[in-house]
Design a protein around this motif. Structure first.
Motif, PDB file in Angstrom:
ATOM      1  N   ILE A  14       0.843  -1.196   0.000  1.00  0.00           N
ATOM      2  CA  ILE A  14       0.000   0.000   0.000  1.00  0.00           C
ATOM      3  C   ILE A  14       0.877   1.243   0.000  1.00  0.00           C
ATOM      4  O   ILE A  14       0.591   2.217  -0.687  1.00  0.00           O
ATOM      5  CB  ILE A  14      -0.954  -0.023   1.213  1.00  0.00           C
ATOM      6  CG1 ILE A  14      -1.990  -1.131   1.033  1.00  0.00           C
ATOM      7  CG2 ILE A  14      -1.642   1.317   1.399  1.00  0.00           C
ATOM      8  CD1 ILE A  14      -2.900  -1.329   2.219  1.00  0.00           C
ATOM      9  N   GLU A  15       1.969   1.190   0.745  1.00  0.00           N
ATOM     10  CA  GLU A  15       2.864   2.344   0.812  1.00  0.00           C
ATOM     11  C   GLU A  15       3.465   2.657  -0.554  1.00  0.00           C
ATOM     12  O   GLU A  15       3.585   3.815  -0.947  1.00  0.00           O
ATOM     13  CB  GLU A  15       3.978   2.105   1.836  1.00  0.00           C
ATOM     14  CG  GLU A  15       3.524   2.188   3.272  1.00  0.00           C
ATOM     15  CD  GLU A  15       2.769   0.952   3.763  1.00  0.00           C
ATOM     16  OE1 GLU A  15       2.827  -0.087   3.073  1.00  0.00           O
ATOM     17  OE2 GLU A  15       2.118   1.037   4.799  1.00  0.00           O
ATOM     18  N   THR A  69      -6.227  12.283  -6.574  1.00  0.00           N
ATOM     19  CA  THR A  69      -6.354  12.755  -5.194  1.00  0.00           C
ATOM     20  C   THR A  69      -7.308  11.861  -4.408  1.00  0.00           C
ATOM     21  O   THR A  69      -7.019  11.478  -3.270  1.00  0.00           O
ATOM     22  CB  THR A  69      -6.846  14.220  -5.173  1.00  0.00           C
ATOM     23  OG1 THR A  69      -5.898  15.022  -5.867  1.00  0.00           O
ATOM     24  CG2 THR A  69      -7.007  14.732  -3.759  1.00  0.00           C
ATOM     25  N   THR A  70      -8.419  11.500  -5.019  1.00  0.00           N
ATOM     26  CA  THR A  70      -9.379  10.610  -4.370  1.00  0.00           C
ATOM     27  C   THR A  70      -8.743   9.249  -4.101  1.00  0.00           C
ATOM     28  O   THR A  70      -8.898   8.686  -3.012  1.00  0.00           O
ATOM     29  CB  THR A  70     -10.635  10.454  -5.250  1.00  0.00           C
ATOM     30  OG1 THR A  70     -11.205  11.742  -5.464  1.00  0.00           O
ATOM     31  CG2 THR A  70     -11.655   9.552  -4.597  1.00  0.00           C
ATOM     32  N   ILE A  75      -6.359   5.085  -0.468  1.00  0.00           N
ATOM     33  CA  ILE A  75      -5.206   4.271  -0.077  1.00  0.00           C
ATOM     34  C   ILE A  75      -4.742   4.651   1.329  1.00  0.00           C
ATOM     35  O   ILE A  75      -4.392   3.784   2.129  1.00  0.00           O
ATOM     36  CB  ILE A  75      -4.064   4.390  -1.103  1.00  0.00           C
ATOM     37  CG1 ILE A  75      -4.455   3.602  -2.355  1.00  0.00           C
ATOM     38  CG2 ILE A  75      -2.744   3.894  -0.547  1.00  0.00           C
ATOM     39  CD1 ILE A  75      -3.435   3.609  -3.453  1.00  0.00           C
ATOM     40  N   ASN A  76      -4.764   5.925   1.645  1.00  0.00           N
ATOM     41  CA  ASN A  76      -4.386   6.350   2.987  1.00  0.00           C
ATOM     42  C   ASN A  76      -5.344   5.761   4.024  1.00  0.00           C
ATOM     43  O   ASN A  76      -4.921   5.315   5.098  1.00  0.00           O
ATOM     44  CB  ASN A  76      -4.351   7.874   3.087  1.00  0.00           C
ATOM     45  CG  ASN A  76      -3.619   8.336   4.310  1.00  0.00           C
ATOM     46  OD1 ASN A  76      -2.521   7.850   4.608  1.00  0.00           O
ATOM     47  ND2 ASN A  76      -4.212   9.265   5.033  1.00  0.00           N
ATOM     48  N   ASP A  77      -6.643   5.747   3.715  1.00  0.00           N
ATOM     49  CA  ASP A  77      -7.619   5.130   4.611  1.00  0.00           C
ATOM     50  C   ASP A  77      -7.329   3.642   4.799  1.00  0.00           C
ATOM     51  O   ASP A  77      -7.428   3.112   5.911  1.00  0.00           O
ATOM     52  CB  ASP A  77      -9.045   5.300   4.074  1.00  0.00           C
ATOM     53  CG  ASP A  77      -9.537   6.734   4.157  1.00  0.00           C
ATOM     54  OD1 ASP A  77      -8.891   7.559   4.851  1.00  0.00           O
ATOM     55  OD2 ASP A  77     -10.567   7.030   3.519  1.00  0.00           O
ATOM     56  N   LEU A  78      -6.970   2.968   3.710  1.00  0.00           N
ATOM     57  CA  LEU A  78      -6.639   1.542   3.803  1.00  0.00           C
ATOM     58  C   LEU A  78      -5.402   1.318   4.669  1.00  0.00           C
ATOM     59  O   LEU A  78      -5.346   0.363   5.443  1.00  0.00           O
ATOM     60  CB  LEU A  78      -6.422   0.956   2.408  1.00  0.00           C
ATOM     61  CG  LEU A  78      -7.678   0.812   1.550  1.00  0.00           C
ATOM     62  CD1 LEU A  78      -7.309   0.430   0.129  1.00  0.00           C
ATOM     63  CD2 LEU A  78      -8.618  -0.217   2.169  1.00  0.00           C
ATOM     64  N   THR A  80      -4.451   3.191   7.159  1.00  0.00           N
ATOM     65  CA  THR A  80      -4.881   3.409   8.538  1.00  0.00           C
ATOM     66  C   THR A  80      -5.654   2.210   9.064  1.00  0.00           C
ATOM     67  O   THR A  80      -5.413   1.744  10.190  1.00  0.00           O
ATOM     68  CB  THR A  80      -5.753   4.678   8.625  1.00  0.00           C
ATOM     69  OG1 THR A  80      -4.992   5.784   8.153  1.00  0.00           O
ATOM     70  CG2 THR A  80      -6.215   4.939  10.035  1.00  0.00           C
ATOM     71  N   LEU A  81      -6.559   1.695   8.260  1.00  0.00           N
ATOM     72  CA  LEU A  81      -7.338   0.523   8.680  1.00  0.00           C
ATOM     73  C   LEU A  81      -6.448  -0.691   8.900  1.00  0.00           C
ATOM     74  O   LEU A  81      -6.648  -1.454   9.851  1.00  0.00           O
ATOM     75  CB  LEU A  81      -8.424   0.213   7.647  1.00  0.00           C
ATOM     76  CG  LEU A  81      -9.569   1.216   7.601  1.00  0.00           C
ATOM     77  CD1 LEU A  81     -10.432   0.969   6.380  1.00  0.00           C
ATOM     78  CD2 LEU A  81     -10.392   1.133   8.877  1.00  0.00           C
ATOM     79  N   ARG A  82      -5.462  -0.876   8.038  1.00  0.00           N
ATOM     80  CA  ARG A  82      -4.543  -2.001   8.213  1.00  0.00           C
ATOM     81  C   ARG A  82      -3.807  -1.875   9.538  1.00  0.00           C
ATOM     82  O   ARG A  82      -3.692  -2.837  10.293  1.00  0.00           O
ATOM     83  CB  ARG A  82      -3.555  -2.078   7.064  1.00  0.00           C
ATOM     84  CG  ARG A  82      -2.605  -3.280   7.215  1.00  0.00           C
ATOM     85  CD  ARG A  82      -1.537  -3.314   6.186  1.00  0.00           C
ATOM     86  NE  ARG A  82      -0.663  -2.168   6.390  1.00  0.00           N
ATOM     87  CZ  ARG A  82       0.246  -1.773   5.528  1.00  0.00           C
ATOM     88  NH1 ARG A  82       0.390  -2.415   4.384  1.00  0.00           N
ATOM     89  NH2 ARG A  82       0.999  -0.742   5.775  1.00  0.00           N
ATOM     90  N   ARG A  83      -3.318  -0.682   9.845  1.00  0.00           N
ATOM     91  CA  ARG A  83      -2.618  -0.468  11.114  1.00  0.00           C
ATOM     92  C   ARG A  83      -3.526  -0.773  12.296  1.00  0.00           C
ATOM     93  O   ARG A  83      -3.103  -1.398  13.263  1.00  0.00           O
ATOM     94  CB  ARG A  83      -2.092   0.967  11.206  1.00  0.00           C
ATOM     95  CG  ARG A  83      -0.898   1.216  10.345  1.00  0.00           C
ATOM     96  CD  ARG A  83      -0.338   2.615  10.604  1.00  0.00           C
ATOM     97  NE  ARG A  83       0.413   3.046   9.443  1.00  0.00           N
ATOM     98  CZ  ARG A  83       0.132   4.101   8.702  1.00  0.00           C
ATOM     99  NH1 ARG A  83      -0.863   4.885   9.003  1.00  0.00           N
ATOM    100  NH2 ARG A  83       0.872   4.394   7.652  1.00  0.00           N
ATOM    101  N   LEU A  84      -4.774  -0.305  12.228  1.00  0.00           N
ATOM    102  CA  LEU A  84      -5.723  -0.560  13.313  1.00  0.00           C
ATOM    103  C   LEU A  84      -5.994  -2.046  13.479  1.00  0.00           C
ATOM    104  O   LEU A  84      -6.018  -2.568  14.594  1.00  0.00           O
ATOM    105  CB  LEU A  84      -7.034   0.189  13.064  1.00  0.00           C
ATOM    106  CG  LEU A  84      -6.976   1.702  13.202  1.00  0.00           C
ATOM    107  CD1 LEU A  84      -8.278   2.321  12.703  1.00  0.00           C
ATOM    108  CD2 LEU A  84      -6.713   2.098  14.643  1.00  0.00           C
ATOM    109  N   LEU A  85      -6.208  -2.731  12.364  1.00  0.00           N
ATOM    110  CA  LEU A  85      -6.489  -4.162  12.427  1.00  0.00           C
ATOM    111  C   LEU A  85      -5.301  -4.955  12.952  1.00  0.00           C
ATOM    112  O   LEU A  85      -5.457  -5.880  13.753  1.00  0.00           O
ATOM    113  CB  LEU A  85      -6.914  -4.688  11.059  1.00  0.00           C
ATOM    114  CG  LEU A  85      -8.287  -4.215  10.582  1.00  0.00           C
ATOM    115  CD1 LEU A  85      -8.494  -4.597   9.126  1.00  0.00           C
ATOM    116  CD2 LEU A  85      -9.382  -4.789  11.456  1.00  0.00           C
TER     117      LEU A  85
END
Length: 110
Positions: A14-15, A69-70, A75-78, A80-85
């Motif tokens: 993702i990065e 941009t969208t 991808i940034n949301d993904l 963040t979600l990966r880190r949370l999970l």
């Protein structure tokens, strides 16, 4: 069992994808500036058809920039979600996290 995973292409993480979209957005901004300069030149030369074509190019570059941009936000949301999970599962970041992600990918591909 510890599995080591190395990204083979920029899109294997993702990065990497996020960085690619950042570079693409920068290139689009540069192209739009170039086109704006060409529009001004066409206007000075009273080249109406050329100016109209360049305005259409500028419009399409603006639309593409909006989509990029969208995509970067998604991808940034993904990320963040990966880190949370991963934090919720008690998985440390880094190499072990990449190994776990690769295990999930292999399960999904099966």
């Amino acid at each position: 069992m510890k599995v080591s995973y190395r990204a083979e292409t920029p899109f294997d993480s993702i990065e990497g994808s996020h960085e690619y979209l950042k570079l693409l957005a920068e290139s689009l901004d540069e192209a739009r500036r170039d086109v704006e300069a060409e529009v001004a030149a066409a206007d000075r030369e009273q080249a109406v058809r050329r100016k109209e074509a360049l305005l259409l190019v500028s419009f399409n570059l603006a639309k593409l920039n909006l989509h990029i941009t969208t995509s970067r936000r998604i991808i940034n949301d993904l990320r963040t979600l990966r880190r949370l999970l991963l934090a919720e599962r008690g998985i440390p970041s880094g190499e072990e996290a990449e190994a776990t992600i690769e295990e999930v990918r292999s399960i999904g591909a099966a």
